[in-house]
Design an enzyme around this catalytic site. Sequence first.
Site, mmCIF file in Angstrom:
data_model
loop_
_atom_site.group_PDB
_atom_site.id
_atom_site.type_symbol
_atom_site.label_atom_id
_atom_site.label_comp_id
_atom_site.label_asym_id
_atom_site.label_seq_id
_atom_site.Cartn_x
_atom_site.Cartn_y
_atom_site.Cartn_z
ATOM 1 N N ASN A 33 -6.813 -7.699 -1.186
ATOM 2 C CA ASN A 33 -5.451 -8.468 -0.976
ATOM 3 C C ASN A 33 -4.771 -8.600 -2.242
ATOM 4 O O ASN A 33 -3.329 -8.729 -2.057
ATOM 5 C CB ASN A 33 -5.789 -9.916 -0.433
ATOM 6 C CG ASN A 33 -4.629 -10.741 -0.341
ATOM 7 O OD1 ASN A 33 -3.861 -10.684 0.369
ATOM 8 N ND2 ASN A 33 -4.820 -11.920 -1.538
ATOM 9 N N TYR B 134 5.565 -0.006 -6.471
ATOM 10 C CA TYR B 134 4.962 -0.853 -5.265
ATOM 11 C C TYR B 134 4.901 0.097 -4.169
ATOM 12 O O TYR B 134 3.630 0.021 -3.605
ATOM 13 C CB TYR B 134 5.937 -2.011 -5.005
ATOM 14 C CG TYR B 134 5.284 -2.990 -4.045
ATOM 15 C CD1 TYR B 134 4.336 -3.689 -4.174
ATOM 16 C CD2 TYR B 134 5.633 -3.169 -2.687
ATOM 17 C CE1 TYR B 134 3.908 -4.789 -3.472
ATOM 18 C CE2 TYR B 134 5.310 -3.858 -1.743
ATOM 19 C CZ TYR B 134 4.248 -4.923 -1.943
ATOM 20 O OH TYR B 134 3.839 -5.579 -1.063
HETATM 21 P P1 NAD Z 1 0.848 -13.796 -3.748
HETATM 22 O O1 NAD Z 1 1.603 -13.709 -4.788
HETATM 23 O O2 NAD Z 1 0.641 -15.467 -3.055
HETATM 24 O O3 NAD Z 1 -0.427 -13.418 -3.839
HETATM 25 C C1 NAD Z 1 -1.075 -12.304 -4.664
HETATM 26 C C2 NAD Z 1 -2.156 -13.047 -5.464
HETATM 27 O O4 NAD Z 1 -2.892 -11.537 -6.156
HETATM 28 C C3 NAD Z 1 -2.124 -13.996 -6.134
HETATM 29 O O5 NAD Z 1 -2.989 -14.950 -6.007
HETATM 30 C C4 NAD Z 1 -2.407 -13.441 -7.646
HETATM 31 O O6 NAD Z 1 -2.780 -14.141 -8.607
HETATM 32 C C5 NAD Z 1 -3.162 -12.200 -7.276
HETATM 33 N N1 NAD Z 1 -3.456 -11.057 -8.327
HETATM 34 C C6 NAD Z 1 -2.086 -10.477 -8.997
HETATM 35 N N2 NAD Z 1 -2.683 -9.806 -10.209
HETATM 36 C C7 NAD Z 1 -4.012 -9.817 -9.943
HETATM 37 C C8 NAD Z 1 -4.994 -9.334 -10.729
HETATM 38 N N3 NAD Z 1 -4.635 -8.442 -11.787
HETATM 39 N N4 NAD Z 1 -6.372 -9.407 -10.320
HETATM 40 C C9 NAD Z 1 -6.340 -10.469 -9.470
HETATM 41 N N5 NAD Z 1 -5.645 -11.034 -8.644
HETATM 42 C C10 NAD Z 1 -4.252 -10.689 -8.887
HETATM 43 O O7 NAD Z 1 1.405 -13.004 -2.498
HETATM 44 P P2 NAD Z 1 0.873 -12.646 -0.987
HETATM 45 O O8 NAD Z 1 2.063 -12.502 -0.382
HETATM 46 O O9 NAD Z 1 -0.213 -13.572 -0.729
HETATM 47 O O10 NAD Z 1 0.355 -11.044 -1.390
HETATM 48 C C11 NAD Z 1 -0.693 -10.907 -1.119
HETATM 49 C C12 NAD Z 1 -1.023 -9.559 -0.681
HETATM 50 O O11 NAD Z 1 -0.070 -9.176 0.514
HETATM 51 C C13 NAD Z 1 -0.271 -8.476 -1.757
HETATM 52 O O12 NAD Z 1 -1.093 -7.241 -1.693
HETATM 53 C C14 NAD Z 1 0.940 -8.295 -1.188
HETATM 54 O O13 NAD Z 1 1.631 -6.846 -1.704
HETATM 55 C C15 NAD Z 1 0.767 -8.093 0.338
HETATM 56 N N6 NAD Z 1 2.121 -8.192 1.110
HETATM 57 C C16 NAD Z 1 2.767 -9.505 1.206
HETATM 58 C C17 NAD Z 1 3.882 -9.387 1.976
HETATM 59 C C18 NAD Z 1 4.574 -10.704 1.984
HETATM 60 O O14 NAD Z 1 5.570 -10.796 2.769
HETATM 61 N N7 NAD Z 1 4.023 -11.798 1.471
HETATM 62 C C19 NAD Z 1 4.355 -8.334 2.589
HETATM 63 C C20 NAD Z 1 3.544 -7.140 2.434
HETATM 64 C C21 NAD Z 1 2.513 -6.918 1.621
#
Ligand code: NAD
Length: 260
Positions: free
Chosen positions: A92, A158
């Site tokens: 994730n 990305y």
């Molecule tokens: P978020 O920023 O809350 O979560 C991302 C998490 O990844 C954070 O907890 C951060 O600390 C962690 N992280 C970043 N770099 C890291 C590393 N090097 N090692 C370990 N952990 C690391 O955002 P989110 O929306 O919860 O994102 C979660 C996933 O969902 C991501 O992969 C994101 O690309 C994907 N995503 C989110 C959305 C959205 O609209 N929120 C849409 C498409 C995809």
Amino acid sequence: MDINLKGKRALITGASSGLGEVIAKEFAACGAKIGLNYHSHQDAAEKIASDIRNNGSEVIILQSDVSDGKSVEVMVNDFVKKWGGIDILVNNAGIDGTRALVWESDISEWERVVKINLFGPFYCAREVLKHMVNQKSGVILNVTSVHENIPWAGYSSYTVAKAGLSMLTKTMAQEVGSLGIRIISLAPGAIKTPINKNVWENPETFADLIEKIPLGRLGEREEVAKTATFLVSDSASYITGSTLFVDGAMIDYSNFTHGG
Ligand code: NAD
């Protein structure tokens, strides 16, 4: 349908915020033992772990930078030492990086985004599969994005990372299918989390975003977490090698909603 993850051992990366937090809590509520990975927000990880314990589930906290192969190896070894094996990995953790057109991009920033979003899931899958292949069971859920399909100007690192992760899902599903291991991608659309806070907090960018979503609203974290829980459960036992979009139809060219 009752989703049951009783006794399943699940590692969730990037679980100290956003989708990872709610996925960890939902899995725990369905009976899973949780490995809660965080990168830099220890306080947040401890608070989430204590919420999970207070609800009667088991959890360990694992600090690791998923973009560092050695650090991932240590994390997975610690997880397996604690629980004796691993049944579920959710890749994730992710970042979208700083907006920059290709010719204006900073190379180290571009590499950082690809390292976290693509190399990270590869490192985690590589370590975890060593155990799943021996067990002949397991599920890996890769959190991609609608941007595994939709181009996004200014975010080439990305989009290529998420498209690459989608192909990694399909390739790994071929490699381990005969062993009874499933690999799936879950592609969120626009879900209200810290990653896109700057967009949903600003009325102008929020309105522009909503226009791209036929369902007419952002997704909630729980809607993604419940889908993730179904996908890793035995109820989804014939789903592997494909992507499930959880996106309010964002992927379906919303510009055509009114004909064209
Ligand atoms: P978020 O920023 O809350 O979560 C991302 C998490 O990844 C954070 O907890 C951060 O600390 C962690 N992280 C970043 N770099 C890291 C590393 N090097 N090692 C370990 N952990 C690391 O955002 P989110 O929306 O919860 O994102 C979660 C996933 O969902 C991501 O992969 C994101 O690309 C994907 N995503 C989110 C959305 C959205 O609209 N929120 C849409 C498409 C995809």
